[in-house]
Structures are given as C-alpha cells and as structure tokens.
Design a protein around this motif. Structure first.
Motif, PDB file in Angstrom:
ATOM      1  N   LEU A 126       0.836  -1.191   0.000  1.00 16.47           N
ATOM      2  CA  LEU A 126       0.000   0.000   0.000  1.00 16.47           C
ATOM      3  C   LEU A 126       0.868   1.237   0.000  1.00 16.47           C
ATOM      4  O   LEU A 126       2.024   1.211   0.440  1.00 16.47           O
ATOM      5  CB  LEU A 126      -0.998   0.008   1.161  1.00 16.47           C
ATOM      6  CG  LEU A 126      -0.542   0.121   2.603  1.00 16.47           C
ATOM      7  CD1 LEU A 126      -0.125   1.525   2.997  1.00 16.47           C
ATOM      8  CD2 LEU A 126      -1.683  -0.304   3.513  1.00 16.47           C
ATOM      9  N   ALA A 127       0.301   2.302  -0.523  1.00 11.15           N
ATOM     10  CA  ALA A 127       0.902   3.630  -0.508  1.00 11.15           C
ATOM     11  C   ALA A 127      -0.096   4.541   0.186  1.00 11.15           C
ATOM     12  O   ALA A 127      -1.287   4.530  -0.143  1.00 11.15           O
ATOM     13  CB  ALA A 127       1.179   4.117  -1.928  1.00 11.15           C
ATOM     14  N   ALA A 128       0.389   5.284   1.171  1.00 12.79           N
ATOM     15  CA  ALA A 128      -0.495   6.149   1.953  1.00 12.79           C
ATOM     16  C   ALA A 128       0.193   7.482   2.215  1.00 12.79           C
ATOM     17  O   ALA A 128       1.421   7.592   2.127  1.00 12.79           O
ATOM     18  CB  ALA A 128      -0.864   5.470   3.269  1.00 12.79           C
ATOM     19  N   TYR A 129      -0.609   8.456   2.539  1.00 14.10           N
ATOM     20  CA  TYR A 129      -0.110   9.795   2.835  1.00 14.10           C
ATOM     21  C   TYR A 129      -0.659  10.259   4.174  1.00 14.10           C
ATOM     22  O   TYR A 129      -1.846  10.083   4.457  1.00 14.10           O
ATOM     23  CB  TYR A 129      -0.543  10.788   1.746  1.00 14.10           C
ATOM     24  CG  TYR A 129       0.098  10.499   0.422  1.00 14.10           C
ATOM     25  CD1 TYR A 129       1.335  11.057   0.094  1.00 14.10           C
ATOM     26  CD2 TYR A 129      -0.504   9.651  -0.502  1.00 14.10           C
ATOM     27  CE1 TYR A 129       1.939  10.784  -1.119  1.00 14.10           C
ATOM     28  CE2 TYR A 129       0.099   9.367  -1.714  1.00 14.10           C
ATOM     29  CZ  TYR A 129       1.318   9.936  -2.014  1.00 14.10           C
ATOM     30  OH  TYR A 129       1.914   9.656  -3.212  1.00 14.10           O
ATOM     31  N   GLU A 130       0.224  10.858   4.956  1.00 17.89           N
ATOM     32  CA  GLU A 130      -0.209  11.488   6.203  1.00 17.89           C
ATOM     33  C   GLU A 130      -0.585  12.928   5.899  1.00 17.89           C
ATOM     34  O   GLU A 130       0.212  13.674   5.303  1.00 17.89           O
ATOM     35  CB  GLU A 130       0.900  11.454   7.250  1.00 17.89           C
ATOM     36  CG  GLU A 130       0.485  12.119   8.547  1.00 17.89           C
ATOM     37  CD  GLU A 130       1.546  12.061   9.635  1.00 17.89           C
ATOM     38  OE1 GLU A 130       1.252  12.524  10.749  1.00 17.89           O
ATOM     39  OE2 GLU A 130       2.665  11.575   9.366  1.00 17.89           O
ATOM     40  N   LEU A 131      -1.770  13.303   6.291  1.00 19.56           N
ATOM     41  CA  LEU A 131      -2.270  14.664   6.075  1.00 19.56           C
ATOM     42  C   LEU A 131      -2.382  15.343   7.436  1.00 19.56           C
ATOM     43  O   LEU A 131      -3.264  15.015   8.240  1.00 19.56           O
ATOM     44  CB  LEU A 131      -3.633  14.628   5.384  1.00 19.56           C
ATOM     45  CG  LEU A 131      -3.681  13.828   4.082  1.00 19.56           C
ATOM     46  CD1 LEU A 131      -5.104  13.674   3.586  1.00 19.56           C
ATOM     47  CD2 LEU A 131      -2.806  14.479   3.033  1.00 19.56           C
ATOM     48  N   LYS A 132      -1.481  16.249   7.721  1.00 21.04           N
ATOM     49  CA  LYS A 132      -1.502  16.964   8.995  1.00 21.04           C
ATOM     50  C   LYS A 132      -2.648  17.969   8.961  1.00 21.04           C
ATOM     51  O   LYS A 132      -2.842  18.677   7.980  1.00 21.04           O
ATOM     52  CB  LYS A 132      -0.174  17.650   9.242  1.00 21.04           C
ATOM     53  CG  LYS A 132       0.949  16.637   9.413  1.00 21.04           C
ATOM     54  CD  LYS A 132       2.059  17.198  10.236  1.00 21.04           C
ATOM     55  CE  LYS A 132       3.162  16.189  10.419  1.00 21.04           C
ATOM     56  NZ  LYS A 132       2.982  15.320  11.544  1.00 21.04           N
ATOM     57  N   LYS A 133      -3.392  18.010  10.051  1.00 20.80           N
ATOM     58  CA  LYS A 133      -4.571  18.865  10.130  1.00 20.80           C
ATOM     59  C   LYS A 133      -4.198  20.243  10.687  1.00 20.80           C
ATOM     60  O   LYS A 133      -3.208  20.393  11.379  1.00 20.80           O
ATOM     61  CB  LYS A 133      -5.629  18.205  11.019  1.00 20.80           C
ATOM     62  CG  LYS A 133      -6.031  16.796  10.560  1.00 20.80           C
ATOM     63  CD  LYS A 133      -6.610  16.796   9.182  1.00 20.80           C
ATOM     64  CE  LYS A 133      -8.002  17.366   9.232  1.00 20.80           C
ATOM     65  NZ  LYS A 133      -8.693  17.367   7.967  1.00 20.80           N
ATOM     66  N   PHE A 134      -5.013  21.226  10.388  1.00 13.65           N
ATOM     67  CA  PHE A 134      -4.763  22.568  10.902  1.00 13.65           C
ATOM     68  C   PHE A 134      -5.624  22.895  12.107  1.00 13.65           C
ATOM     69  O   PHE A 134      -5.265  23.714  12.938  1.00 13.65           O
ATOM     70  CB  PHE A 134      -4.994  23.627   9.811  1.00 13.65           C
ATOM     71  CG  PHE A 134      -6.436  23.742   9.397  1.00 13.65           C
ATOM     72  CD1 PHE A 134      -7.286  24.627  10.034  1.00 13.65           C
ATOM     73  CD2 PHE A 134      -6.934  22.949   8.371  1.00 13.65           C
ATOM     74  CE1 PHE A 134      -8.619  24.716   9.651  1.00 13.65           C
ATOM     75  CE2 PHE A 134      -8.260  23.039   7.984  1.00 13.65           C
ATOM     76  CZ  PHE A 134      -9.108  23.925   8.626  1.00 13.65           C
ATOM     77  N   GLU A 135      -6.797  22.254  12.210  1.00 10.97           N
ATOM     78  CA  GLU A 135      -7.748  22.625  13.255  1.00 10.97           C
ATOM     79  C   GLU A 135      -7.417  21.995  14.612  1.00 10.97           C
ATOM     80  O   GLU A 135      -7.868  22.465  15.642  1.00 10.97           O
ATOM     81  CB  GLU A 135      -9.187  22.280  12.840  1.00 10.97           C
ATOM     82  CG  GLU A 135      -9.539  20.802  12.867  1.00 10.97           C
ATOM     83  CD  GLU A 135      -9.088  20.009  11.658  1.00 10.97           C
ATOM     84  OE1 GLU A 135      -9.402  18.814  11.624  1.00 10.97           O
ATOM     85  OE2 GLU A 135      -8.427  20.558  10.753  1.00 10.97           O
ATOM     86  N   GLN A 136      -6.630  20.926  14.592  1.00 13.24           N
ATOM     87  CA  GLN A 136      -6.163  20.274  15.813  1.00 13.24           C
ATOM     88  C   GLN A 136      -4.790  19.682  15.515  1.00 13.24           C
ATOM     89  O   GLN A 136      -4.453  19.433  14.363  1.00 13.24           O
ATOM     90  CB  GLN A 136      -7.115  19.147  16.248  1.00 13.24           C
ATOM     91  CG  GLN A 136      -8.478  19.618  16.696  1.00 13.24           C
ATOM     92  CD  GLN A 136      -9.325  18.463  17.188  1.00 13.24           C
ATOM     93  OE1 GLN A 136      -8.814  17.511  17.765  1.00 13.24           O
ATOM     94  NE2 GLN A 136     -10.625  18.551  16.959  1.00 13.24           N
ATOM     95  N   ALA A 137      -4.014  19.425  16.565  1.00 14.44           N
ATOM     96  CA  ALA A 137      -2.683  18.827  16.393  1.00 14.44           C
ATOM     97  C   ALA A 137      -2.846  17.319  16.235  1.00 14.44           C
ATOM     98  O   ALA A 137      -2.646  16.540  17.165  1.00 14.44           O
ATOM     99  CB  ALA A 137      -1.790  19.169  17.581  1.00 14.44           C
ATOM    100  N   ARG A 138      -3.242  16.936  15.048  1.00  9.47           N
ATOM    101  CA  ARG A 138      -3.451  15.523  14.720  1.00  9.47           C
ATOM    102  C   ARG A 138      -3.370  15.382  13.212  1.00  9.47           C
ATOM    103  O   ARG A 138      -3.235  16.361  12.486  1.00  9.47           O
ATOM    104  CB  ARG A 138      -4.782  15.006  15.260  1.00  9.47           C
ATOM    105  CG  ARG A 138      -5.998  15.697  14.650  1.00  9.47           C
ATOM    106  CD  ARG A 138      -7.274  15.217  15.274  1.00  9.47           C
ATOM    107  NE  ARG A 138      -8.435  15.769  14.590  1.00  9.47           N
ATOM    108  CZ  ARG A 138      -9.673  15.460  14.893  1.00  9.47           C
ATOM    109  NH1 ARG A 138      -9.932  14.604  15.871  1.00  9.47           N
ATOM    110  NH2 ARG A 138     -10.680  15.978  14.236  1.00  9.47           N
ATOM    111  N   SER A 139      -3.452  14.159  12.757  1.00  8.55           N
ATOM    112  CA  SER A 139      -3.402  13.939  11.308  1.00  8.55           C
ATOM    113  C   SER A 139      -4.351  12.818  10.919  1.00  8.55           C
ATOM    114  O   SER A 139      -4.874  12.093  11.770  1.00  8.55           O
ATOM    115  CB  SER A 139      -1.968  13.605  10.871  1.00  8.55           C
ATOM    116  OG  SER A 139      -1.507  12.436  11.501  1.00  8.55           O
ATOM    117  N   GLU A 140      -4.554  12.719   9.619  1.00  9.96           N
ATOM    118  CA  GLU A 140      -5.319  11.639   9.012  1.00  9.96           C
ATOM    119  C   GLU A 140      -4.366  10.901   8.076  1.00  9.96           C
ATOM    120  O   GLU A 140      -3.432  11.492   7.536  1.00  9.96           O
ATOM    121  CB  GLU A 140      -6.486  12.176   8.176  1.00  9.96           C
ATOM    122  CG  GLU A 140      -7.463  13.016   8.940  1.00  9.96           C
ATOM    123  CD  GLU A 140      -8.514  13.663   8.035  1.00  9.96           C
ATOM    124  OE1 GLU A 140      -9.541  14.062   8.571  1.00  9.96           O
ATOM    125  OE2 GLU A 140      -8.291  13.782   6.803  1.00  9.96           O
TER     126      GLU A 140
END
Length: 158
Positions: free
Chosen positions: A67-81
C-alpha cells in the motif's frame, strides 16, 4: 514461509519499484505505474519524507502486495489523518489476510504518528466488490462525492 509486512525506507528503492509493478499489474494499468518512473533520487526523497508511507507484503524477496499512503496533517487540531492512496495484492495471493495485515500495520504507524483516522476511497464497479467488502469489515462507510479538479489549462486536458 509467512508473509512479511515491511515499511519501506529511503534504502528500499528496488522494493518501491517492485511495488509500482505490483500496482500496475493488479490495477491493469502498467503504463501509469511503470512508464514514467521517477528517478531513484526522487523515490529516496519521497521515502525519507514525513508524509509518505509505503508498505510491502513480501513472500521471500518477492513483492506480492502493498500500500501507498499519505499522512495529512490537520490545521484545526494537532493531529493527522492517513489516506490510503493505493492498496493491492497480486491475485494469486488474495484471500489470505494480506490486505488486512497491511492495514493493521498501517494502523500501528498511524497511531505512532498521532493520527486519529485512516481513510480510503473505493470505486464502485463490480470488480471492486472485494475491496469494498474489506473496507466495510475494517471501517465505517461514509457517503461522499469525489471530484477531480484539473490543474492543466483547458486546452491541455486529455
């Protein structure tokens, strides 16, 4: 011999190229995955970066899925998807828990990175039913619309 799941690093260019071939074969789209390959330097930079995650399933030294995946850092909270961009297992190795093992490994990586969710899109064709069944087993379905917005001028869109 059991299947090994391995996260690729900047030293795994050959495995990344083999993963691309695997995607091309499974998705019946070899040209997209093998004809305009990026340079080794590009792949090394991608694999050493913080946002890209590549996992391979190995049977001995052969890549049989990944699999190939990307971490998307969020702006509204200190977390990612984490977004699963591609997930594939060669047909001869399906129905053996390999895709589930890949996602389970990704879940551990996501937790270590502070991600709160992993998401994936699925096509809705008949040939995509096994993937949809897998994702349904592992997650919760969302009803969304997907739009591709071209960045090329209208006269260059093909």
């Amino acid at each position: 011999m059991p299947v090994e799941i391995r996260q690729l690093t900047a030293n795994d260019i050959k495995l990344m190229l083999a993963l691309s071939r695997c995607f091309g074969e499974v998705f019946n789209d070899m040209s997209s995955y093998t004809e305009k390959r990026p340079s080794a330097d590009y792949l090394k930079q991608l694999l050493s970066g913080e946002s890209f995650i590549a996992l391979v399933a190995l049977d001995g030294e052969a890549v049989i899925g990944g699999l190939a995946a990307y971490e998307l850092k969020k702006f509204e909270q200190a977390r990612s998807e984490i977004y699963i961009y591609d997930l594939a297992v060669l047909s001869a190795h399906r129905r053996k828990g390999i895709a589930t093992a890949l996602i389970e490994n990704l879940k551990r990586i996501a937790a270590d990175r502070g991600a709160y969710v992993i998401f994936v899109q699925a096509d809705t064709g008949v040939e995509d039913a096994p993937a949809i069944a897998l994702y349904h087993k592992l997650g919760q379905r969302e009803e969304v619309l997907h739009f591709d917005i071209s960045v090329a001028p209208d006269d260059e869109v093909s």
